[in-house]
Design a protein around this motif. Structure first.
Motif, PDB file in Angstrom:
ATOM      1  N   TYR A 252       0.842  -1.194   0.000  1.00 49.88           N
ATOM      2  CA  TYR A 252       0.000   0.000   0.000  1.00 49.88           C
ATOM      3  C   TYR A 252       0.874   1.238   0.000  1.00 49.88           C
ATOM      4  O   TYR A 252       1.909   1.291   0.687  1.00 49.88           O
ATOM      5  CB  TYR A 252      -0.883   0.043   1.244  1.00 49.88           C
ATOM      6  CG  TYR A 252      -2.068  -0.893   1.229  1.00 49.88           C
ATOM      7  CD1 TYR A 252      -3.327  -0.436   0.857  1.00 49.88           C
ATOM      8  CD2 TYR A 252      -1.927  -2.225   1.600  1.00 49.88           C
ATOM      9  CE1 TYR A 252      -4.417  -1.292   0.861  1.00 49.88           C
ATOM     10  CE2 TYR A 252      -3.013  -3.084   1.595  1.00 49.88           C
ATOM     11  CZ  TYR A 252      -4.262  -2.607   1.227  1.00 49.88           C
ATOM     12  OH  TYR A 252      -5.339  -3.454   1.225  1.00 49.88           O
ATOM     13  N   GLU A 253       0.435   2.249  -0.750  1.00 51.82           N
ATOM     14  CA  GLU A 253       1.070   3.551  -0.665  1.00 51.82           C
ATOM     15  C   GLU A 253       0.102   4.503   0.018  1.00 51.82           C
ATOM     16  O   GLU A 253      -1.068   4.603  -0.385  1.00 51.82           O
ATOM     17  CB  GLU A 253       1.445   4.083  -2.050  1.00 51.82           C
ATOM     18  CG  GLU A 253       2.295   5.345  -1.972  1.00 51.82           C
ATOM     19  CD  GLU A 253       2.761   5.831  -3.329  1.00 51.82           C
ATOM     20  OE1 GLU A 253       3.752   6.589  -3.382  1.00 51.82           O
ATOM     21  OE2 GLU A 253       2.133   5.470  -4.347  1.00 51.82           O
ATOM     22  N   ILE A 254       0.580   5.169   1.060  1.00 55.23           N
ATOM     23  CA  ILE A 254      -0.251   6.105   1.814  1.00 55.23           C
ATOM     24  C   ILE A 254       0.438   7.460   1.841  1.00 55.23           C
ATOM     25  O   ILE A 254       1.624   7.585   1.518  1.00 55.23           O
ATOM     26  CB  ILE A 254      -0.497   5.606   3.252  1.00 55.23           C
ATOM     27  CG1 ILE A 254       0.821   5.518   4.034  1.00 55.23           C
ATOM     28  CG2 ILE A 254      -1.211   4.251   3.245  1.00 55.23           C
ATOM     29  CD1 ILE A 254       0.649   5.196   5.510  1.00 55.23           C
ATOM     30  N   ALA A 255      -0.312   8.496   2.242  1.00 55.51           N
ATOM     31  CA  ALA A 255       0.259   9.837   2.348  1.00 55.51           C
ATOM     32  C   ALA A 255      -0.423  10.585   3.478  1.00 55.51           C
ATOM     33  O   ALA A 255      -1.596  10.348   3.797  1.00 55.51           O
ATOM     34  CB  ALA A 255       0.093  10.597   1.029  1.00 55.51           C
ATOM     35  N   PHE A 256       0.318  11.505   4.096  1.00 57.02           N
ATOM     36  CA  PHE A 256      -0.245  12.334   5.156  1.00 57.02           C
ATOM     37  C   PHE A 256       0.612  13.586   5.312  1.00 57.02           C
ATOM     38  O   PHE A 256       1.741  13.661   4.797  1.00 57.02           O
ATOM     39  CB  PHE A 256      -0.329  11.578   6.485  1.00 57.02           C
ATOM     40  CG  PHE A 256       0.989  11.082   7.022  1.00 57.02           C
ATOM     41  CD1 PHE A 256       1.738  11.840   7.915  1.00 57.02           C
ATOM     42  CD2 PHE A 256       1.489   9.840   6.639  1.00 57.02           C
ATOM     43  CE1 PHE A 256       2.950  11.382   8.412  1.00 57.02           C
ATOM     44  CE2 PHE A 256       2.697   9.369   7.129  1.00 57.02           C
ATOM     45  CZ  PHE A 256       3.435  10.153   8.015  1.00 57.02           C
ATOM     46  N   VAL A 257       0.068  14.551   6.023  1.00 62.75           N
ATOM     47  CA  VAL A 257       0.800  15.770   6.347  1.00 62.75           C
ATOM     48  C   VAL A 257       1.309  15.651   7.779  1.00 62.75           C
ATOM     49  O   VAL A 257       0.549  15.307   8.685  1.00 62.75           O
ATOM     50  CB  VAL A 257      -0.086  17.015   6.195  1.00 62.75           C
ATOM     51  CG1 VAL A 257       0.682  18.269   6.614  1.00 62.75           C
ATOM     52  CG2 VAL A 257      -0.576  17.160   4.756  1.00 62.75           C
TER      53      VAL A 257
END
Length: 464
Positions: A414-419
């Motif tokens: 899985y590729e995830i992203a967040f600040v």
């Protein structure tokens, strides 16, 4: 002479084998007390180097909730009776409810838990000093002592709380409860908590096996708040009527469609809110259900949250990531704190030689979590919600799928992203809690944030 020569050869052979083994054993030893933020190695994710010495700047002890008169005040007394744990004499512990924007104050009193206890607010992006992880954000609360947590319920949603001290024993034994934050203006639906937990091999809802009745009039809207407090994934579905998944991990789904003939996978630690019109029943497997009517057969097909709902802007651009990290989960033989065995690895290495993912406030972070370990792992990042960008190379097309707990199956990526918008030192670990003491844990750490707390030590901190 021949005998002496053979003995010498045998000795050299033994040293050739035992020497490296002895070194690996010695190198694996973990100190009796240590700073978790100083373990492992700094990973800058390809971004500007970050000071990883954790000196000066902010202390975790100062990253606390606000002062002032609380809107919701609760005291929770933790007890242990044999292998069972309770809060205020029950398991699950009391359900805590607050309105969005309200200040919550919880006083934890340890009446009789010999190993000490904390409370972690699972899925609530609290200030780091309120996160409840023994040895990182506080000391474990010993018998006869107490600790006060204070935080503002910023985001409406379904959450839960549980111990983060020897948690593979304490959570399994019953030391947990539900936390519900209702949106400003309230809700019109009947919204029961459906906390799923297995006690001594028997699945329950809110501590009760079998079917739990639901007091809802025909046609009334029900919003069932399902919480998976167990160590592995569960499948849930609604029998007798169509339903919608209206929230995942405390974040609303954008324009969810009606579902029939499919189940929803809820990872360990994860939550889903299921909305339907009464009558109907929420089935969670193992004979545990809430509602009315007969159970339908467990659907074979799962709702694919990667494509469910309708796309809407994220509020940030993952393509402009400041840092890009890999979190590769594997398994191999080796020594963990001097004990030989088959242990979990992070990026090919055994604990404590694991990454400290370093960030600065405001960074946009992308992370690829891949699993080739032979088992499923429910990965939980404290203090942040991340959006799923892709699974096995297939891009997300539905509503933004925000998670704090993500089920990563064997062979999946899985590729995830967040600040990075919540300074602190944050655990990023598997929520099959028995896997944490077996090495499946890393941390997200902000520049110039330090902690005065130590793993082990006089407080006996065991931050599982």
């Amino acid at each position: 002479m021949r005998t002496g020569f053979r003995a010498a050869i045998a000795s050299v052979a033994a040293l050739a084998v035992l020497g490296p083994l002895g070194w690996y054993w010695y190198d694996s030893l973990v100190p009796g007390t240590y700073d978790m933020a100083a373990m492992g190695y700094a990973d800058n994710g390809g971004g500007p180097p970050v000071d990883h010495r954790h000196t000066g700047g902010l202390s975790v002890a100062d990253l606390r909730g606000p002062s002032g008169r609380p809107d919701v005040s609760v005291t929770l007394a933790a007890r242990r009776d044999g292998g069972a744990y309770t809060l205020n004499g029950s398991s699950p512990g009391p359900e805590i409810r607050a309105g969005q924007g309200q200040l919550i104050e919880v006083t934890l009193v340890n009446e009789s838990v010999p190993d000490g206890v904390t409370l972690h607010w699972h899925g609530v992006d609290v200030p780091n000093g309120e996160d409840g992880v023994a040895g990182i954000t506080q000391d474990a609360v010993g018998p006869g002592d107490s600790h006060v947590y204070r935080f503002v319920a910023e985001d409406a949603g379904t959450y839960w709380y549980h111990s983060h001290q020897v948690s593979h024993e304490q959570v399994r034994g019953g030391l947990f409860g539900a936390l519900v934050v209702t949106p400003k203006g309230g809700i019109t639906a009947r919204d029961p908590v459906v906390a799923v937990h297995t006690y001594q091999g028997r699945r329950t809802i809110n501590g009760s096996p079998g079917r739990t009745p639901l007091d809802a009039a025909p046609g009334e809207t029900v919003r069932a708040r399902v919480i998976n407090t167990d160590a592995g994934p569960i499948r849930v579905w609604v029998s007798g009527t169509a339903y919608r998944v209206v929230a995942v991990d405390g974040r609303d789904v954008h324009e969810p469609a009606a579902i029939t003939g499919k189940a929803v996978l809820v990872t360990a630690g994860g939550r889903v809110d299921l909305e339907f019109a009464a009558p109907g029943r929420v089935d969670t497997g193992g004979g545990a259900a809430i509602g009315s009517g007969e159970a339908s057969a467990e659907p074979r097909e799962l709702v694919d949250l990667l494509a469910y709902g309708r796309s809407t802007p994220l509020g940030f651009d993952p393509a402009r990531a400041t840092r890009v990290f890999d979190y590769r989960i594997g398994r191999r033989f080796g020594f963990l704190d001097g004990v030989p065995g088959l242990w979990w690895t992070v990026n090919g290495k055994l604990f404590p030689d694991v990454p400290m993912f370093m960030v600065r406030t405001g960074d946009v972070v992308r992370m690829t979590i891949s699993n080739n370990s032979g088992e499923v792992h429910p990965m939980h990042l404290h203090g942040h919600h991340a959006v799923v960008l892709s699974r096995n190379g297939t891009a997300a097309t539905g509503s933004p799928w925000w998670v704090d707990s993500l089920d990563v199956g064997d062979g999946d990526s899985y590729e995830i992203a967040f600040v990075a918008d919540n300074p602190g030192i944050w655990a990023d670990h598997c929520h099959n809690l028995e896997h944490v003491p077996e090495g499946l844990v890393a941390h997200l750490a902000y520049e110039n944030v330090s902690t005065p707390y130590r793993v082990g030590g006089d407080a006996g901190n065991v931050p599982e």
